[in-house]
Design a protein around this motif. Structure first.
Motif, PDB file in Angstrom:
ATOM      1  N   ALA A   1      -5.479   1.873 -19.442  1.00 52.47           N
ATOM      2  CA  ALA A   1      -5.675   0.647 -20.219  1.00 52.47           C
ATOM      3  C   ALA A   1      -5.081  -0.507 -19.425  1.00 52.47           C
ATOM      4  O   ALA A   1      -3.917  -0.452 -19.011  1.00 52.47           O
TER       5      ALA A   1
ATOM      6  N   LEU B   1     -10.112   1.197 -20.133  1.00 47.77           N
ATOM      7  CA  LEU B   1     -10.129   0.458 -21.390  1.00 47.77           C
ATOM      8  C   LEU B   1      -9.400  -0.863 -21.260  1.00 47.77           C
ATOM      9  O   LEU B   1      -8.467  -0.993 -20.463  1.00 47.77           O
ATOM     10  N   GLY B   2      -9.777  -1.807 -22.077  1.00 49.33           N
ATOM     11  CA  GLY B   2      -8.980  -3.007 -22.252  1.00 49.33           C
ATOM     12  C   GLY B   2      -7.843  -2.681 -23.202  1.00 49.33           C
ATOM     13  O   GLY B   2      -7.910  -1.717 -23.969  1.00 49.33           O
TER      14      GLY B   2
ATOM     15  N   GLY C   1      -6.988  -4.052 -25.883  1.00 48.61           N
ATOM     16  CA  GLY C   1      -7.412  -4.126 -27.273  1.00 48.61           C
ATOM     17  C   GLY C   1      -8.178  -2.913 -27.765  1.00 48.61           C
ATOM     18  O   GLY C   1      -8.259  -2.669 -28.969  1.00 48.61           O
ATOM     19  N   ASP C   2      -8.734  -2.124 -26.860  1.00 47.39           N
ATOM     20  CA  ASP C   2      -9.522  -0.946 -27.224  1.00 47.39           C
ATOM     21  C   ASP C   2      -8.752   0.361 -27.103  1.00 47.39           C
ATOM     22  O   ASP C   2      -9.209   1.396 -27.575  1.00 47.39           O
ATOM     23  N   ALA C   3      -7.611   0.330 -26.472  1.00 48.43           N
ATOM     24  CA  ALA C   3      -6.899   1.561 -26.114  1.00 48.43           C
ATOM     25  C   ALA C   3      -6.429   2.357 -27.324  1.00 48.43           C
ATOM     26  O   ALA C   3      -6.565   3.584 -27.359  1.00 48.43           O
TER      27      ALA C   3
ATOM     28  N   ALA D   1      -7.508   2.402 -30.521  1.00 57.68           N
ATOM     29  CA  ALA D   1      -8.609   3.005 -31.264  1.00 57.68           C
ATOM     30  C   ALA D   1      -9.194   4.188 -30.497  1.00 57.68           C
ATOM     31  O   ALA D   1      -9.510   5.221 -31.094  1.00 57.68           O
ATOM     32  N   TRP D   2      -9.318   4.049 -29.178  1.00 53.96           N
ATOM     33  CA  TRP D   2      -9.837   5.161 -28.369  1.00 53.96           C
ATOM     34  C   TRP D   2      -8.916   6.374 -28.457  1.00 53.96           C
ATOM     35  O   TRP D   2      -9.368   7.494 -28.668  1.00 53.96           O
TER      36      TRP D   2
END
Length: 95
Positions: free
Chosen positions: A57, A80-81, A83-85, A87-88
């Protein structure tokens, strides 16, 4: 239970929200490897490969990190960015 996810967290920009993201990743069940500030994309990729990470990330330059991973035959590692880490990690760890 699935194996614990390993996520490298890297700050390539001047100012990011990496510390709160690291806590949230940990709370989602991931093992976090934090590279710190001012790491170059190449250093981040080296760390990802050395740590046998499932994902990385980054706060910026994700395209560069992904290209460098592809050059090292590691395109299967998820980039990942910040902001997405979380949730992933939650989706892939079942929490």
């Amino acid at each position: 239970m699935s194996a614990r996810l390993r996520v490298v967290l890297a700050e390539l920009g001047a100012d990011s929200a990496a510390h709160p993201v690291a806590r949230e990743l940990r709370d989602a069940g991931a093992e976090v490897i934090y590279t710190g500030h001012a790491a170059s994309p190449a250093q981040v990729v080296d760390t990802v490969l050395q740590e046998d990470a499932d994902a990385v990330a980054v706060d910026e330059r994700g395209d560069t990190v992904a290209a460098l991973l592809a050059e090292r035959d590691a395109a299967d590692i998820v980039v990942l960015g910040l902001g997405d880490a979380v949730a992933w990690a939650a989706a892939h760890h079942g929490r």
